[in-house]
Scaffold this motif. Structure first.
Motif, mmCIF file in Angstrom:
data_model
loop_
_atom_site.group_PDB
_atom_site.id
_atom_site.type_symbol
_atom_site.label_atom_id
_atom_site.label_comp_id
_atom_site.label_asym_id
_atom_site.label_seq_id
_atom_site.Cartn_x
_atom_site.Cartn_y
_atom_site.Cartn_z
ATOM 1 N N CYS A 135 0.863 -1.190 0.000
ATOM 2 C CA CYS A 135 0.000 0.000 0.000
ATOM 3 C C CYS A 135 0.896 1.236 0.000
ATOM 4 C CB CYS A 135 -0.886 -0.019 1.248
ATOM 5 S SG CYS A 135 -1.710 1.536 1.561
ATOM 6 N N ARG A 180 0.135 4.095 0.936
ATOM 7 C CA ARG A 180 -0.199 4.975 2.072
ATOM 8 C C ARG A 180 0.459 4.484 3.362
ATOM 9 N NH1 ARG A 180 -3.854 9.341 0.928
ATOM 10 N NH2 ARG A 180 -5.113 8.772 -0.875
ATOM 11 N N CYS A 181 0.255 3.156 3.681
ATOM 12 C CA CYS A 181 0.764 2.660 4.964
ATOM 13 C C CYS A 181 1.882 1.628 4.789
ATOM 14 C CB CYS A 181 -0.369 2.062 5.793
ATOM 15 S SG CYS A 181 -1.027 0.539 5.101
ATOM 16 N N CYS A 223 -6.893 -0.457 0.402
ATOM 17 C CA CYS A 223 -5.981 -1.123 1.349
ATOM 18 C C CYS A 223 -6.770 -1.878 2.411
ATOM 19 C CB CYS A 223 -5.065 -0.098 2.000
ATOM 20 S SG CYS A 223 -3.978 -0.835 3.225
ATOM 21 N N CYS A 244 -5.290 0.040 6.147
ATOM 22 C CA CYS A 244 -5.604 1.428 6.521
ATOM 23 C C CYS A 244 -6.894 1.914 5.864
ATOM 24 C CB CYS A 244 -4.452 2.364 6.185
ATOM 25 S SG CYS A 244 -4.183 2.564 4.418
HETATM 26 ZN ZN LIG Z 1 -2.654 1.029 3.604
#
Ligand SMILES: [Zn+2]
Length: 313
Positions: free
Chosen positions: A44, A46-47, A64, A67
């Protein structure tokens, strides 16, 4: 002597012809493999969690599992939020990467069917990425260093330098009445204005004997002087390396830090022992062709971007 890269099979591994025959899904898969690899489990953006995130086919984004935020093919890159269709983006990317002497945004805009501004921005984003991801580990082994003058070439005025004396007398007679006289009046200002855009591109290349250079870094300065030479020595070259430069006094301090060999460029390109810095000259040759043939006017603001692009190529 190894084969030139542009003649090798690797240069043709993704041809424009094959790209243009691909469907949108195939292009999407190609970029996905380049960015995330072949696995179905993706990280992911983002995380960072690696998992088989759920893919929303209609929007071409992943959700995801950890998250709960979504990410796309371009999330976390300089092209995030890009509205351009993938096929056009890939065409621009292909042209940018494969044009050995660079390619103008005008030409790319015509090929991709986008405005000049769009093509220009996308290509400068590539240059931004190249600058951000420069490998800064110092060079070792045989190193070639040199500086070249780029941009802001002063015009000689109305007449060719060799003809100036001949025409100057004729122009004097018509003082105040001809364009020639007026131009002579501003030639000094013209010279100064053009000179303001002039920069020195310093190049450092790590050379594999018999094969050519395998790494290149560039720096921009207003002069080829001792301060710049020392900066390069400190940040870019491992102590004790073999450094080859021309006879410029800026590199005098290299004698105490490196094995320093020089070639007197006012006399020869290579000494009888084979000492030369021709790999640095080779880089300037490429950048000069980019300046004369592609950008036409290399502004100081973007000069490091163009120089670094050529270094990457
Ligand atoms: Zn994520």
């Amino acid at each position: 002597m190894s084969q030139h890269f542009l003649l090798s099979k690797e240069y043709r591994n993704i041809s424009l012809h094959s790209l243009m025959r691909m469907a949108d899904e195939e292009l999407f898969d190609l970029i996905r493999k380049i960015r995330f690899g072949n696995s179905t489990a993706l990280p992911c953006t983002r995380c960072g969690a690696i998992d088989k995130h759920s893919f929303l086919k209609s929007r071409k984004i992943w959700q995801c599992k950890h998250c709960d935020r979504s990410f796309s093919l371009t999330s976390g890159t300089v092209w995030a939020d890009m509205k351009l269709p993938l096929s056009k983006f890939i065409l621009i990317a292909h042209q940018f990467c494969t044009s050995a002497n660079g390619i103008s945004a005008i030409k790319v805009s015509e090929e991709a069917g986008v405005t000049h501004k769009t093509a220009w921005v996308i290509m400068h984003k590539f240059r931004e990425v190249l600058i951000r991801t420069v490998d800064q580990t110092p060079f070792s082994g045989e190193i070639h260093v040199d500086g070249g003058h780029f941009g802001g070439k002063p015009r000689s005025g109305q007449f060719r330098p060799s003809q100036k004396a001949r025409y100057a007398a004729a122009a004097e007679k018509l003082a105040g009445k001809t364009q020639g006289v007026k131009r002579r009046g501003i030639s000094k200002a013209n010279f100064e204005r053009k000179k303001r855009n002039r920069r020195i591109v310093m190049v450092v290349r790590q050379v594999v004997p018999g094969e050519g250079a395998n790494r290149t870094r560039v720096f921009l300065s207003s002069g080829e002087n001792e301060a710049v030479a020392k900066y390069i020595a400190k940040h870019c070259i491992v102590h004790g390396s073999l450094v080859r430069t021309d006879e410029n006094k800026a590199y005098d301090s290299y004698k105490s830090i490196f094995t320093h060999e020089t070639v007197e460029h006012s006399r020869e390109y290579s000494t009888i022992d084979g000492v030369n810095n021709n790999q640095a000259e080779s880089f300037f040759s490429r950048l000069r062709r980019c300046e004369y043939g592609t950008t036409h006017r290399m502004q100081a603001t973007y000069m490091i971007d163009y120089a670094n692009e050529m270094a990457w190529k």
